[in-house]
Design a protein around this motif. Structure first.
Motif, PDB file in Angstrom:
ATOM      1  N   UNK A 179       0.811  -1.207   0.000  1.00  0.00           N
ATOM      2  CA  UNK A 179       0.000   0.000   0.000  1.00  0.00           C
ATOM      3  C   UNK A 179       0.846   1.258   0.000  1.00  0.00           C
ATOM      4  N   UNK A 180       0.278   2.309   0.528  1.00  0.00           N
ATOM      5  CA  UNK A 180       0.968   3.589   0.647  1.00  0.00           C
ATOM      6  C   UNK A 180       0.514   4.206   1.961  1.00  0.00           C
ATOM      7  N   UNK A 181       1.201   5.248   2.427  1.00  0.00           N
ATOM      8  CA  UNK A 181       0.852   5.805   3.743  1.00  0.00           C
ATOM      9  C   UNK A 181      -0.625   6.156   3.892  1.00  0.00           C
ATOM     10  N   UNK A 182      -1.240   6.713   2.849  1.00  0.00           N
ATOM     11  CA  UNK A 182      -2.650   7.113   2.957  1.00  0.00           C
ATOM     12  C   UNK A 182      -3.549   5.895   3.183  1.00  0.00           C
ATOM     13  N   UNK A 183      -3.272   4.818   2.441  1.00  0.00           N
ATOM     14  CA  UNK A 183      -4.063   3.592   2.585  1.00  0.00           C
ATOM     15  C   UNK A 183      -3.816   2.958   3.944  1.00  0.00           C
ATOM     16  N   UNK A 184      -2.560   2.872   4.329  1.00  0.00           N
ATOM     17  CA  UNK A 184      -2.214   2.188   5.574  1.00  0.00           C
ATOM     18  C   UNK A 184      -2.752   2.913   6.809  1.00  0.00           C
ATOM     19  N   UNK A 185      -2.995   4.207   6.683  1.00  0.00           N
ATOM     20  CA  UNK A 185      -3.494   4.977   7.829  1.00  0.00           C
ATOM     21  C   UNK A 185      -5.016   4.917   7.963  1.00  0.00           C
ATOM     22  N   UNK A 186      -5.692   4.317   6.992  1.00  0.00           N
ATOM     23  CA  UNK A 186      -7.151   4.202   7.081  1.00  0.00           C
ATOM     24  C   UNK A 186      -7.539   3.313   8.258  1.00  0.00           C
ATOM     25  N   UNK A 187      -8.364   3.834   9.115  1.00  0.00           N
ATOM     26  CA  UNK A 187      -8.846   3.064  10.259  1.00  0.00           C
ATOM     27  C   UNK A 187     -10.218   2.489   9.922  1.00  0.00           C
ATOM     28  N   UNK A 188     -10.379   1.177  10.074  1.00  0.00           N
ATOM     29  CA  UNK A 188     -11.648   0.537   9.713  1.00  0.00           C
ATOM     30  C   UNK A 188     -12.143  -0.329  10.867  1.00  0.00           C
ATOM     31  N   UNK A 189     -13.474  -0.505  10.965  1.00  0.00           N
ATOM     32  CA  UNK A 189     -14.017  -1.331  12.053  1.00  0.00           C
ATOM     33  C   UNK A 189     -13.763  -2.812  11.806  1.00  0.00           C
ATOM     34  N   UNK A 190     -13.775  -3.567  12.883  1.00  0.00           N
ATOM     35  CA  UNK A 190     -13.663  -5.019  12.768  1.00  0.00           C
ATOM     36  C   UNK A 190     -15.082  -5.596  12.772  1.00  0.00           C
ATOM     37  N   UNK A 191     -15.198  -6.883  12.639  1.00  0.00           N
ATOM     38  CA  UNK A 191     -16.511  -7.519  12.660  1.00  0.00           C
ATOM     39  C   UNK A 191     -16.914  -7.993  11.283  1.00  0.00           C
TER      40      UNK A 191
END
Length: 983
Positions: free
Chosen positions: A706-718
């Motif tokens: 990925x790249x820094x912008x993608x890697x910094x995306x915070x997403x929910x689990x579940x």
């Protein structure tokens, strides 16, 4: 589509028994069907092999395996794969494939072991279907009689027989991938509500999703364009990208390739394509269905692949076989070699025109002949890529030595290439042109001497409207003269030489009809081909050395399909010349070709719109339908990358390159086209020295980091998605909200009004736009009501995860021609009962609120263009019950069926005009209330309230499509089957 043998053999009268006897049962439970005379079933895979198979192909699958390494996941896959293990009637031909140095690669189902002489005459593309049927023959989903149909292809294909096919994997891009993941998430919710196990909604075959359709050319002609455009891309699409990142964690067996990595089909060609799978010790050919019509590009690598609707792809992900009509195969013989100065793009535009004229819709095209040796793999991929433009399901190039060389060039290991060659030779799927060739049987034959191909472009509104370069100036003037149509703009003679002066950033500028305002080197069709890309760079070099420049108001851009392109342009030291002419790299993804061309400068846009200038775009893409590239470029031409540079330098398409100068050099002398055009030898020399295997290895080793912008995306689990009701990007669709376990059954149409009456070649761009959201559209009103600023509208394609936006965007193309408006062009229609002129969405909403059905009248090739689910989902949400046309594009017809809309075809020689239909009538379409009484392709009678009656063919082409219709669509069908399966 789901090939359910039980349904094909006989329809069960009880809806409940139809559900319980579904293909899903075989996919998720152990079959109890005895297999007469077969050997014992193979041992179930161990808990490790379910994950281990993901690393068979060196790079892409090892990444996926790393993500899927938990014991819980492995146990779940063991349970499902072992439940699918059923006895195979052809286990007797399971044969070891020995390695040259000893040992074995694995086992394979041997076609030669069948000892059937008919197989030797089969086209190579049909052999792939045959192998799949044999390998998956469980006497339930796939039966021995299906295998026999394929073996007897020479006799059965003219009869339009139905066969099941199980692709090895599924390919998605983000425009189509987002709604697919939305549907999967919504299906999980539906499973929960109906008391089923939501975890059954999980891909059972490898799924690769490449995020490539979201980058726009907001910034061009800048060294910082890539980073700037990626910043805009993430700011607009953060929510979508977060959703896809959630999906990559929530769904197993799914690899998501982050933004900025490249174009899906080029990544597939250079990296994801396996050619041969080795899974659990069984070798078999790679095959793929994708939710993008240009999935066919992989056919150039000898991998059988084509585009399907996302709803079909979702079913394939869930272990369902596709039901397809056994296709005819057109044999296309190539001889000779391309003349100097002729490119692969010239060749593909010529092939497209030939095949369009021949008629290949629903067929495979298979290329062969001594001319094959003169085509590089990238040239082949260019031709295969444009299969949708010439109408074929596939444009297939069997694997030969050229394929193997390309696999090595792109970083596939020597051992992998050896396995591929050994398997394909052993199973009679490899072409060795040094050996005598067995004559293959084809449904029809075509031939092209490559020496006859001339430099050309296509346009101004369709990919198959080819114009040779020498005829371009005359053709352009004809287009100005002609009535409005595919080859006409109806510009009055006295206005054709009109010149509009304006100020561009303080400097004087001028525009005329035919002047180029967009010049884009874009699209996987050409950016995957080093010859044309380096050819374009050599044109730029020669032009710069002679002192030529591109006018500053022309929006120039270069959007490569992978990072490899940047590496070889830099290695050759040629990128600097492209930069000098304004062709800086703007991003790695689909841009201008899909309408992501970004805004024109305000002064240019005003000069065009205020003076009715027919402005031009020249792009190295595969689609140039009206309104697609940019709303203000009415003339759009497809050309090779070198020609894109040449037309940018000329500044107009109104030029004869043979006789007129392209510009004036720094020495004051006229410079002609021939002065800047490189020879084939020059190009080949640069390709040889600049395109190296390490470039591919280095690029793709890092692809999932990925790249820094993608890697910094915070997403929910579940595993269940938490829908945000305020989101304007991701919205829970209403497909399953009132769903019960009982299929609704087939429906006719009663007293329906005509929502639209349209002509020929209505594309999916007309039905479901992918470009910008017009400020006065219903979709824009919806967004503004939710406090979304106009600058943040983004494109329709980026909002495909929101049904509210997409239903409003259906039929919102500003170039839509609706006969109910009597000549007026635009996204409007007449609400027949009141006579009001409304937006199509508002009219449809009014009909629905009044409890009235609607239908659409159409001409030939309805639904041509990109495969788009929303071109079927949108009309369904608007309340359309049927479409009556002269003919349908293949994928769109199946998408309509998948959404429960009835596709009907007028009888040959008839259409709305010949029958005297105006669209002001009310229509009745009587269908039996029992699905058992409907047959594929049967005739039915349509009547109107003013006494007209005519016969149409119901385009449910298979028994399985009728089952979809019975269930209200393919996804409700799958859900009911999964709930009914016992596990």
């Amino acid at each position: 589509m789901l090939a359910n043998a039980a349904f094909r053999a006989s329809r069960l009268s009880s809806a409940l028994s139809r559900v319980s006897a579904s293909a899903a049962t075989a996919a998720f439970t152990a079959s109890s069907n005895p297999n007469h005379g077969s050997s014992p079933p193979p041992s179930p895979p161990s808990s490790s092999t379910a994950v281990r198979h993901l690393s068979d192909w060196q790079s892409p699958l090892s990444h996926r395996a790393a993500v899927r390494s938990s014991a819980a996941v492995a146990e779940r896959f063991e349970r499902r794969f072992s439940s699918m293990a059923t006895r195979n009637a052809y286990e007797g031909i399971l044969t070891p494939l020995t390695k040259p140095g000893g040992g074995e690669f694995g086992k394979y189902y041997s076609l030669p072991a069948l000892n059937d002489p008919r197989i030797d005459r089969l086209p190579y593309s049909i052999r792939i279907l045959l192998e799949s049927a044999i390998r998956n023959c469980d006497d339930f989903q796939v039966k021995p009689k299906d295998v026999e149909k394929i073996v007897d292809w020479e006799n059965t294909s003219p009869k339009q027989v139905e066969i099941p096919f199980k692709p090895a994997r599924v390919l998605l891009q983000d425009f189509t991938g987002v709604p697919a993941v939305v549907d999967l998430a919504c299906m999980r919710d539906a499973m929960n509500r109906l008391g089923g196990d939501s975890n059954k909604i999980n891909p059972l075959v490898p799924v690769d999703l490449v995020i490539d359709h979201s980058v726009q050319v907001d910034v061009a002609r800048s060294e910082n364009a890539v980073q700037a455009n990626m910043g805009f891309e993430f700011s607009r699409n953060k929510e979508r990208f977060g959703f896809l990142k959630w999906g990559s964690n929530a769904f197993h067996n799914m690899l998501v390739v982050p933004p900025g990595s490249g174009i899906v089909h080029q990544v597939n060609l250079e990296y994801l394509g396996r050619v041969v799978f080795n899974r659990d010790g069984i070798l078999y050919p790679d095959s793929v269905v994708g939710t993008d019509s240009h999935t066919t590009m992989i056919d150039g690598l000898g991998v059988a692949g084509w585009g399907v609707g996302g709803i079909e792809a979702e079913a394939a992900m869930l272990g369902q076989p596709m039901s397809m009509v056994l296709p005819g195969v057109v044999g296309f013989k190539l001889s000779g070699r391309l003349k100097d100065g002729v490119t692969a793009t010239d060749l593909v535009l010529t092939v497209t025109q030939i095949l369009r004229k021949h008629g290949v819709v629903g067929k495979f095209v298979e290329f062969y002949g001594e001319g094959m040796g003169e085509l590089s793999l990238a040239d082949r991929a260019t031709i295969a890529n444009m299969s949708p433009e010439y109408g074929a399901t596939m444009g297939f190039f069997p694997v030969d030595h050229v394929t193997l060389q390309y696999l090595k060039l792109t970083g596939r290991s020597d051992e992998t290439v050896a396995m591929i060659e050994s398997y394909l030779r052993a199973n009679k799927m490899f072409v060795d042109y040094s050996e005598p060739q067995t004559e293959k049987v084809y449904s029809s034959y075509l031939e092209l001497n490559l020496e006859d191909v001339e430099p050309c472009i296509s346009g101004p509104k369709r990919p198959h409207d080819r114009v040779t370069l020498k005829d371009m100036k005359a053709d352009w003037h004809s287009c100005l003269d002609n009535n409005v149509g595919f080859k006409g703009f109806a510009v009055p003679k006295e206005s054709q030489n009109k010149a509009v002066d304006f100020s561009f950033h303080g400097k004087p500028a001028q525009l005329k009809h035919g002047d180029v305002v967009i010049a884009a080197i874009t699209s996987c069709t050409n950016t995957s081909n080093p010859s044309v890309m380096l050819g374009a760079a050599l044109v730029a070099k020669k032009a710069c050395e002679l002192g030529l420049e591109v006018k500053p108001w022309i929006k120039t851009s270069l959007a490569p399909g992978s990072g490899v392109v940047k590496k070889y342009l830099e290695k050759s030291d040629l990128q600097k010349y492209l930069n000098q002419l304004g062709f800086n790299i703007v991003g790695y993804g689909c841009t201008t070709c899909i309408g992501n061309s970004g805004d024109l400068d305000e002064t240019v846009a005003a000069a065009i719109s205020e003076n009715d200038i027919v402005a031009s775009a020249v792009l190295s893409g595969n689609r140039n339908f009206e309104g697609r590239v940019h709303p203000l470029t009415r003339a759009n031409y497809l050309a090779s990358p070198p020609l894109v540079v040449a037309y940018a330098l000329a500044g107009t398409v109104n030029i004869d390159f043979e006789k007129e100068p392209i510009g004036t050099g720094k020495d004051g002398k006229e410079v002609f086209f021939r002065d800047i055009w490189p020879s084939n030898e020059e190009i080949a020399e640069v390709v040889q020295s600049s395109v190296l295997p390490d470039m591919f290895k280095g690029t793709y080793e890092a692809i999932t980091k990925g790249n820094p912008m993608w890697n910094q995306l915070s997403v929910p689990s579940g595993t269940l998605y938490s829908w945000d009701p305020t989101s304007t990007y991701i919205h829970e669709p209403p497909y399953f909200k009132d769903m019960t376990m009982s299929p609704p059954g087939p429906h006719g149409v009663k007293d329906a009004y005509c929502l639209l009456n349209v002509g020929d070649s209505i594309t999916t761009d007309h039905i479901s736009p992918a470009g910008s959201i017009h400020k006065d559209s219903p979709a824009a009103n919806y967004l503004m009501e939710r406090s979304v600023d106009r600058k943040d509208f983004n494109s329709y394609g980026s909002r495909r995860g929101n049904d509210e936006v997409m239903a409003r965007g259906t039929f919102a193309n500003i170039r839509l021609v609706n006969k109910l408006l009597k000549g007026e062009v635009g996204p409007k229609t007449i609400h027949i009962p009141s006579g009001e002129k409304l937006s199509v969405f508002d009219a449809a909403t009014k009909y629905k609120s009044e409890g009235l059905d609607t239908i659409i009248l159409a001409g030939a090739e309805y639904g041509s263009g990109s495969s788009r689910d929303w071109a079927a989902k949108g009309p369904m949400l608007q309340g359309v019950k049927a479409v009556i046309s002269k003919s349908f594009e293949r994928i769109h017809r199946s998408n309509l069926v998948g959404m429960g809309i009835i596709p009907l075809c007028f009888k040959p020689g008839e259409d709305a005009e010949t029958l005297g239909l105006t669209g002001h009538e009310r229509y009745n379409i009587d269908l039996p209330t029992s699905v058992n009484e409907i047959k594929p392709g049967q005739d039915i009678t349509v009547t109107t309230d003013n006494g007209k009656s005519f016969t149409c063919t119901v385009r449910f082409d298979t028994e399985v499509e009728l089952e979809y219709f019975n269930h209200g669509g393919i996804l409700p069908y799958v859900i009911r089957n999964l709930i009914s399966s016992k596990q």
